[in-house]
Design a protein around this motif. Sequence first.
Motif, PDB file in Angstrom:
ATOM      1  N   ASP A   1     -20.013 -84.366-107.616  1.00  0.00           N
ATOM      2  CA  ASP A   1     -19.267 -84.710-106.398  1.00  0.00           C
ATOM      3  C   ASP A   1     -19.288 -86.201-106.086  1.00  0.00           C
ATOM      4  OD1 ASP A   1     -18.652 -82.050-105.951  1.00  0.00           O
ATOM      5  OD2 ASP A   1     -20.462 -81.683-104.782  1.00  0.00           O
ATOM      6  N   ILE A   2     -20.130 -86.973-106.764  1.00  0.00           N
ATOM      7  CA  ILE A   2     -20.278 -88.398-106.423  1.00  0.00           C
ATOM      8  C   ILE A   2     -18.972 -89.172-106.568  1.00  0.00           C
ATOM      9  CG2 ILE A   2     -21.411 -90.563-107.110  1.00  0.00           C
ATOM     10  CD1 ILE A   2     -23.967 -88.925-107.579  1.00  0.00           C
ATOM     11  N   PRO A   3     -18.197 -89.023-107.672  1.00  0.00           N
ATOM     12  CA  PRO A   3     -16.922 -89.764-107.755  1.00  0.00           C
ATOM     13  C   PRO A   3     -15.975 -89.439-106.603  1.00  0.00           C
ATOM     14  CG  PRO A   3     -17.537 -88.927-109.919  1.00  0.00           C
ATOM     15  CD  PRO A   3     -18.486 -88.306-108.934  1.00  0.00           C
ATOM     16  N   LYS A   4     -15.866 -88.153-106.260  1.00  0.00           N
ATOM     17  CA  LYS A   4     -14.953 -87.757-105.181  1.00  0.00           C
ATOM     18  C   LYS A   4     -15.442 -88.283-103.829  1.00  0.00           C
ATOM     19  CE  LYS A   4     -12.164 -83.795-103.812  1.00  0.00           C
ATOM     20  NZ  LYS A   4     -11.873 -82.363-104.069  1.00  0.00           N
ATOM     21  N   LEU A   5     -16.731 -88.195-103.579  1.00  0.00           N
ATOM     22  CA  LEU A   5     -17.299 -88.732-102.334  1.00  0.00           C
ATOM     23  C   LEU A   5     -17.105 -90.233-102.251  1.00  0.00           C
ATOM     24  CD1 LEU A   5     -20.610 -86.663-102.242  1.00  0.00           C
ATOM     25  CD2 LEU A   5     -18.933 -86.712-100.397  1.00  0.00           C
ATOM     26  N   THR A   6     -17.327 -90.922-103.376  1.00  0.00           N
ATOM     27  CA  THR A   6     -17.173 -92.377-103.416  1.00  0.00           C
ATOM     28  C   THR A   6     -15.743 -92.779-103.082  1.00  0.00           C
ATOM     29  OG1 THR A   6     -18.919 -92.584-105.083  1.00  0.00           O
ATOM     30  CG2 THR A   6     -17.378 -94.413-104.898  1.00  0.00           C
TER      31      THR A   6
END
Length: 455
Positions: free
Chosen positions: A316-321
């Motif tokens: 989920d880190i890319p989407k959250l970023t």
Amino acid sequence: MKTILIVDDEQSIRESLKGILQDEGFRTLFAPNGEEGLNLVKEDNPDLVLLDIWMPGMDGLETLQRIREGHPEQLVIMMSGHGTIETAVKATKLGAYDFIEKPLSLEKVLLGVQNAMKIGQLVEENRSLRARLAKDYEMIGDSPAIRHLKEQISIAAPTSGWVLITGENGTGKELVARAIHHQSHRREKPFIEVNCAAIPEELIESELFGHEKGAFTGATAQRKGKFDQAHEGTLFLDEIGDMSLKTQAKVLRILQERKFERVGGHRTIEVDVRVIAATNKDLDEEIRTGNFREDLYYRLNVLPFHVPPLRHRIEDIPKLTHHFLEFFCSKESRETKSLTAEALDAMVSYSWPGNVRELKNIIERLAIMTPETIISERNLPVAITGRRQGAKGQGTPSAGQTFTFREAREEFEKDFLIQKLEENDWNVSRTAEAIEIERSNLHRKIKSFGIELKK
């Protein structure tokens, strides 16, 4: 231009209202009976309906009822030359905004229309605000852990069961609580939040239950508490593990009896609230050490939810970023920015001890402080890039290196302190307060690790 539909069987009334309302800048539509009025409501979605009560065929009250069934937020003002108090009350119960008697007064008609339009504007603003808030509190992510959490929320939210949310600091426990409220039958009622850790012990009872005038020094007026404010809605008790045993006993009584007395009062007040509690503590351990009531735990833990830490949902880190970067660039009126693939890899490789809150704070800093539109690895905090360099063999242990547990712990502690110092602009006092250690102790650690303070 606002549109007003006039439903009246008398052509003279329609023509009179047409002249008055068009002079005031409104677009007007007309219907001589209830059936045609209903069709125009469906086709044109007017901002306001002026509806006569006494008409042949379908009368005004039946028309109003049909309008409310298909368009519950439609504003309607009733008109009648044979009005009675009983008729006016019935129209109001059916959802009419106002009731105007005939013969129509120009001043009364315009005043009623203006007031109704203001109500319509407030309803629209409220709807827009709710939609914006829902977006702000949206749960971002498609990882298996988050998909499972969303599925559990959709199952539990429509029920009335009490909820206990656990998870580390910064994982988004409040987002889960708001999602449960938003998907529940109480969504139109208040969502009241109480941070149990932020309220001093001597004030927590007054905050939760309210107080009567003169209950204590400074109580100059009666005040409603959070339970009162959340009536028919949701009360979110955040950090409930920090609540004192005395207050826990009173909360337990409310949950069991659904009633309470204000501080300094004797009148029993009944409430209907859904309680959602959250904590970052291990309540089983707190019960064993005598810091949390076992009966309260079982009362709250009807529907348990656990929010996973960010390191367990790295997908989920890319989407959250991307989400946070877009949000803060827009909020701070900055040109849209993006991360290079190397920078994004570094973000994914980092362990995020502060979870989503830490990620959000760092992205906000990057959106504000990075002059370029492309954010590269060199723009990232040293705590993140240093961790990646260590993975390549320049600090922290890699596959071919042998580190003792003590050395690995010290390396992690150094990275953590550098990261927190950066977040607090290298201010030692603020950093010590943020990580909850003595300022002198932090100074000793900075010196022992050889960390160079930046000005």
